[in-house]
Motif scaffolding. Sequence first.
Motif, PDB file in Angstrom:
ATOM      1  N   UNK A   1      97.592  99.234 -35.801  1.00  0.00           N
ATOM      2  CA  UNK A   1      98.639 100.200 -35.459  1.00  0.00           C
ATOM      3  C   UNK A   1      98.546 100.831 -34.076  1.00  0.00           C
ATOM      4  N   UNK A   2      97.418 100.663 -33.358  1.00  0.00           N
ATOM      5  CA  UNK A   2      97.224 101.418 -32.117  1.00  0.00           C
ATOM      6  C   UNK A   2      97.019 100.483 -30.937  1.00  0.00           C
ATOM      7  N   UNK A   3      98.035 100.381 -30.109  1.00  0.00           N
ATOM      8  CA  UNK A   3      97.952  99.507 -28.937  1.00  0.00           C
ATOM      9  C   UNK A   3      96.860  99.964 -27.979  1.00  0.00           C
ATOM     10  N   UNK A   4      96.628 101.288 -27.944  1.00  0.00           N
ATOM     11  CA  UNK A   4      95.622 101.812 -27.010  1.00  0.00           C
ATOM     12  C   UNK A   4      94.204 101.399 -27.386  1.00  0.00           C
ATOM     13  N   UNK A   5      94.030 100.863 -28.591  1.00  0.00           N
ATOM     14  CA  UNK A   5      92.700 100.417 -29.029  1.00  0.00           C
ATOM     15  C   UNK A   5      92.535  98.905 -28.922  1.00  0.00           C
ATOM     16  N   UNK A   6      93.455  98.244 -28.242  1.00  0.00           N
ATOM     17  CA  UNK A   6      93.376  96.791 -28.164  1.00  0.00           C
ATOM     18  C   UNK A   6      92.150  96.325 -27.401  1.00  0.00           C
ATOM     19  N   UNK A   7      91.723  97.108 -26.418  1.00  0.00           N
ATOM     20  CA  UNK A   7      90.505  96.734 -25.682  1.00  0.00           C
ATOM     21  C   UNK A   7      89.320  96.670 -26.624  1.00  0.00           C
ATOM     22  N   UNK A   8      89.245  97.639 -27.553  1.00  0.00           N
ATOM     23  CA  UNK A   8      88.155  97.643 -28.526  1.00  0.00           C
ATOM     24  C   UNK A   8      88.261  96.422 -29.439  1.00  0.00           C
ATOM     25  N   UNK A   9      89.487  96.070 -29.829  1.00  0.00           N
ATOM     26  CA  UNK A   9      89.676  94.891 -30.668  1.00  0.00           C
ATOM     27  C   UNK A   9      89.206  93.623 -29.949  1.00  0.00           C
ATOM     28  N   UNK A  10      89.544  93.529 -28.691  1.00  0.00           N
ATOM     29  CA  UNK A  10      89.117  92.352 -27.922  1.00  0.00           C
ATOM     30  C   UNK A  10      87.605  92.231 -27.916  1.00  0.00           C
TER      31      UNK A  10
END
Length: 322
Positions: free
Chosen positions: A300-309
Amino acid sequence: MGLDDFEHRLSAAQPELRQWGKYVSELIEEIASSRNIKLQMLSSRVKEVESAVGKLSRKKYRDPMLEMTDLVGVRAVCLLSPDVETLCLALESYAGLDIRKSRDTSKEYEGAPDKFGYQSHHYEIRAKVDTLIGGVKVSSNTCCELQLRTLMQHAYAEVVHDSIYKSSWSAPTRAVRFVSSSAALIETADHLFCETMNILDSEMQGRGQLLEQLTAIYDSQTHNSKFKDQKFNMMVLDELTPIIEDDTADEVARFMSERSYIGERIVSRIDSDAFWSQPVSVLTYFLAHTQPSALKELWPFAESEDALEKIYSDLGRKYHCE
C-alpha cells in the motif's frame, strides 16, 4: 401542600438541586470513563419553577417536593445500545447511592413486540444519607432522574416529545405512524451498527493478535526498542489480508529462524528508514519469499518501495522482474 408553599420551597431548593445534578453527572462521566465508554452527550438541568408548578395542574401530588422525581435530571447519551447496557449494569451494581430503575422501555415492549416508540432507561438516584456536597446540604429525599439512551433514541425523543406526546392537540394519525416507523428503523439501524462493530472488533482482534506475534518475532531477531508505529503496521496488515493465512505467524517464525542474516540486515538499516523499525518488516520478508508477485500488487505504500527492493535483493530476487 399549597401552590404558593410549593413554589417557595422549590425556589429555595434550587442550589441543592443544582449541586445534586452536578454530582450525579460527574459520577456518570466517571463510570463511563472507567469502562471506556465515550458519552456522546451528558447534560444536567434543574426543572424550572414555572414548569414544575404547571405539572401540579396535570397530576395530583400529596408532597410534590418528594414525589416529583424529575425536579433535577441528568441525561447521558451513548453511541449504541451495548454502551447503554454496560452503563445500566454498572449503575445497578453501584453501592454508594440509592439507585432504582423507574422505567425500562425495552421491558415495556416485550409484551407488545409489534409496537415501536420511545426508548430509554430511567433511574431515580438519591443519596443514602443527608450529604454535604460542595458546601450544600443534599437531602437523602432529593431525587435526580437519570435518563440513559442511544444517540438515535435521543434524536427520536427530541423530535417527538413536544410535537407529538406533549402537544396540546392530537397529532394526525399519519404523523404518529411516521414516528412509529422511524422508531422501528432506529431499532434496526442500532442492530446493524452493533453487528458491524462486532465484525470490525473481531477483525481488529485478529490483526492485533498477529501484530503481537510479529512483534515478538521482530524483537527476538533485532532487539530493537525504537518506536513502533501501530497504525502503520495495522494498515499494512489490513492491505495484505488476502495473502495472510491463519498459520502465517508460525511460518514467519520458522522462516526467520532459518535465516538469521535477515535480522542483521534489518538492524543495519534501522537508522536509515523508519520502515525497518516496524514488525511488519519480517512479514514482508516472508511474503516476498512465498508470494512475491502478490506482495508487490498489494503493497500500500509507494514511499516504502526502496525498502521492498532491498528485501527482494536480500532474498536473491529482482524486484522489478517478478
